[in-house]
Enzyme design. Structure first.
Site, PDB file in Angstrom:
ATOM      1  N   GLU A 103       0.819  -1.216   0.000  1.00  0.00           N
ATOM      2  CA  GLU A 103       0.000   0.000   0.000  1.00  0.00           C
ATOM      3  C   GLU A 103       0.847   1.258   0.000  1.00  0.00           C
ATOM      4  O   GLU A 103       0.524   2.239  -0.673  1.00  0.00           O
ATOM      5  CB  GLU A 103      -0.937  -0.005   1.214  1.00  0.00           C
ATOM      6  CG  GLU A 103      -2.071  -1.006   1.030  1.00  0.00           C
ATOM      7  CD  GLU A 103      -2.929  -1.189   2.274  1.00  0.00           C
ATOM      8  OE1 GLU A 103      -2.704  -0.481   3.272  1.00  0.00           O
ATOM      9  OE2 GLU A 103      -3.806  -2.070   2.218  1.00  0.00           O
ATOM     10  N   HIS A 108       9.410  -1.028   3.079  1.00  0.00           N
ATOM     11  CA  HIS A 108       9.326  -1.187   4.530  1.00  0.00           C
ATOM     12  C   HIS A 108       9.233  -2.656   4.877  1.00  0.00           C
ATOM     13  O   HIS A 108       8.589  -3.435   4.182  1.00  0.00           O
ATOM     14  CB  HIS A 108       8.115  -0.441   5.117  1.00  0.00           C
ATOM     15  CG  HIS A 108       6.818  -0.728   4.425  1.00  0.00           C
ATOM     16  ND1 HIS A 108       6.475  -0.164   3.208  1.00  0.00           N
ATOM     17  CD2 HIS A 108       5.781  -1.536   4.761  1.00  0.00           C
ATOM     18  CE1 HIS A 108       5.288  -0.607   2.843  1.00  0.00           C
ATOM     19  NE2 HIS A 108       4.844  -1.454   3.760  1.00  0.00           N
ATOM     20  N   HIS A 110       7.840  -5.121   7.831  1.00  0.00           N
ATOM     21  CA  HIS A 110       6.981  -5.240   9.008  1.00  0.00           C
ATOM     22  C   HIS A 110       7.632  -6.220   9.977  1.00  0.00           C
ATOM     23  O   HIS A 110       8.070  -7.302   9.561  1.00  0.00           O
ATOM     24  CB  HIS A 110       5.619  -5.837   8.623  1.00  0.00           C
ATOM     25  CG  HIS A 110       4.809  -5.017   7.675  1.00  0.00           C
ATOM     26  ND1 HIS A 110       3.794  -4.188   8.089  1.00  0.00           N
ATOM     27  CD2 HIS A 110       4.847  -4.915   6.318  1.00  0.00           C
ATOM     28  CE1 HIS A 110       3.228  -3.620   7.028  1.00  0.00           C
ATOM     29  NE2 HIS A 110       3.845  -4.045   5.944  1.00  0.00           N
TER      30      HIS A 110
HETATM   31  P1  AMP Z   1       1.890  -2.314   3.182  1.00  0.00           P
HETATM   32  O1  AMP Z   1       0.562  -2.919   2.830  1.00  0.00           O
HETATM   33  O2  AMP Z   1       2.962  -3.353   3.383  1.00  0.00           O
HETATM   34  O3  AMP Z   1       2.294  -1.241   2.204  1.00  0.00           O
HETATM   35  O4  AMP Z   1       1.696  -1.683   4.610  1.00  0.00           O
HETATM   36  C1  AMP Z   1       1.624  -0.315   4.876  1.00  0.00           C
HETATM   37  C2  AMP Z   1       1.564  -0.174   6.366  1.00  0.00           C
HETATM   38  O5  AMP Z   1       1.796   1.178   6.706  1.00  0.00           O
HETATM   39  C3  AMP Z   1       0.220  -0.553   7.003  1.00  0.00           C
HETATM   40  O6  AMP Z   1       0.435  -1.589   7.965  1.00  0.00           O
HETATM   41  C4  AMP Z   1      -0.263   0.753   7.642  1.00  0.00           C
HETATM   42  O7  AMP Z   1      -0.942   0.540   8.859  1.00  0.00           O
HETATM   43  C5  AMP Z   1       1.042   1.497   7.844  1.00  0.00           C
HETATM   44  N1  AMP Z   1       0.925   2.962   7.916  1.00  0.00           N
HETATM   45  C6  AMP Z   1       0.249   3.781   7.072  1.00  0.00           C
HETATM   46  N2  AMP Z   1       0.391   5.066   7.445  1.00  0.00           N
HETATM   47  C7  AMP Z   1       1.192   5.063   8.536  1.00  0.00           C
HETATM   48  C8  AMP Z   1       1.718   6.072   9.394  1.00  0.00           C
HETATM   49  N3  AMP Z   1       1.437   7.384   9.193  1.00  0.00           N
HETATM   50  N4  AMP Z   1       2.501   5.712  10.430  1.00  0.00           N
HETATM   51  C9  AMP Z   1       2.769   4.409  10.650  1.00  0.00           C
HETATM   52  N5  AMP Z   1       2.333   3.401   9.872  1.00  0.00           N
HETATM   53  C10 AMP Z   1       1.538   3.719   8.840  1.00  0.00           C
END
Ligand code: AMP
Length: 122
Positions: A103, A108, A110
């Site tokens: 997303e 990043h 996790h």
């Molecule tokens: P992904 O689907 O691997 O791109 O995950 C994106 C992650 O970013 C999700 O787990 C969201 O909850 C997290 N996320 C989005 N905005 C923020 C933010 N401002 N601070 C911390 N985490 C975020």
């Protein structure tokens, strides 16, 4: 490969335009808590450079950046008390592009822990 969007949310966190709950930082890496935690502990580890995903990172990052990011994952796991040595372990995961369900278009990792993480893929 798409272009890196300098206004993605993690780029804005890196510029200090949006706050984060910081866990760890060095020259190459920032780590902070995920805003929408999926497990008791849910941390993110990101490079400071402009990389879209892991493939883009491995294609373009310096060896120093690659080593720093990999080592930071273990460093953060120790800080959070979830490393395999200090704690009970954790899961590290990165999503790439459409089929990976990515997303935020800044690389990043996790880190999930603090409890049994469960099934690997749903
Ligand atoms: P992904 O689907 O691997 O791109 O995950 C994106 C992650 O970013 C999700 O787990 C969201 O909850 C997290 N996320 C989005 N905005 C923020 C933010 N401002 N601070 C911390 N985490 C975020």
């Amino acid at each position: 490969m798409m272009n890196y969007d300098k206004n993605n949310i993690f780029a804005r966190i890196l510029r200090g335009e949006i706050p984060c709950k910081k866990i760890f930082e060095n020259n190459h890496v920032l780590s902070f808590y995920d805003v929408n935690p999926k497990k008791k502990i849910h941390a993110l580890v990101i490079p400071k450079g402009d990389y879209i995903n892991l493939d883009d990172f491995n294609d373009r990052a310096t060896d120093q950046e690659i080593v720093a990011l990999s080592k930071a994952i273990t460093e953060v796991s120790k800080i959070l008390g979830i490393s395999a040595n200090v704690g009970k372990g954790y899961r590290v995961l990165t999503n790439l592009a459409e089929h990976g369900g990515q997303e935020v278009m800044h690389l990043h990792f996790h880190l999930f822990g603090g409890e049994k993480v469960g099934k690997m893929v749903e």
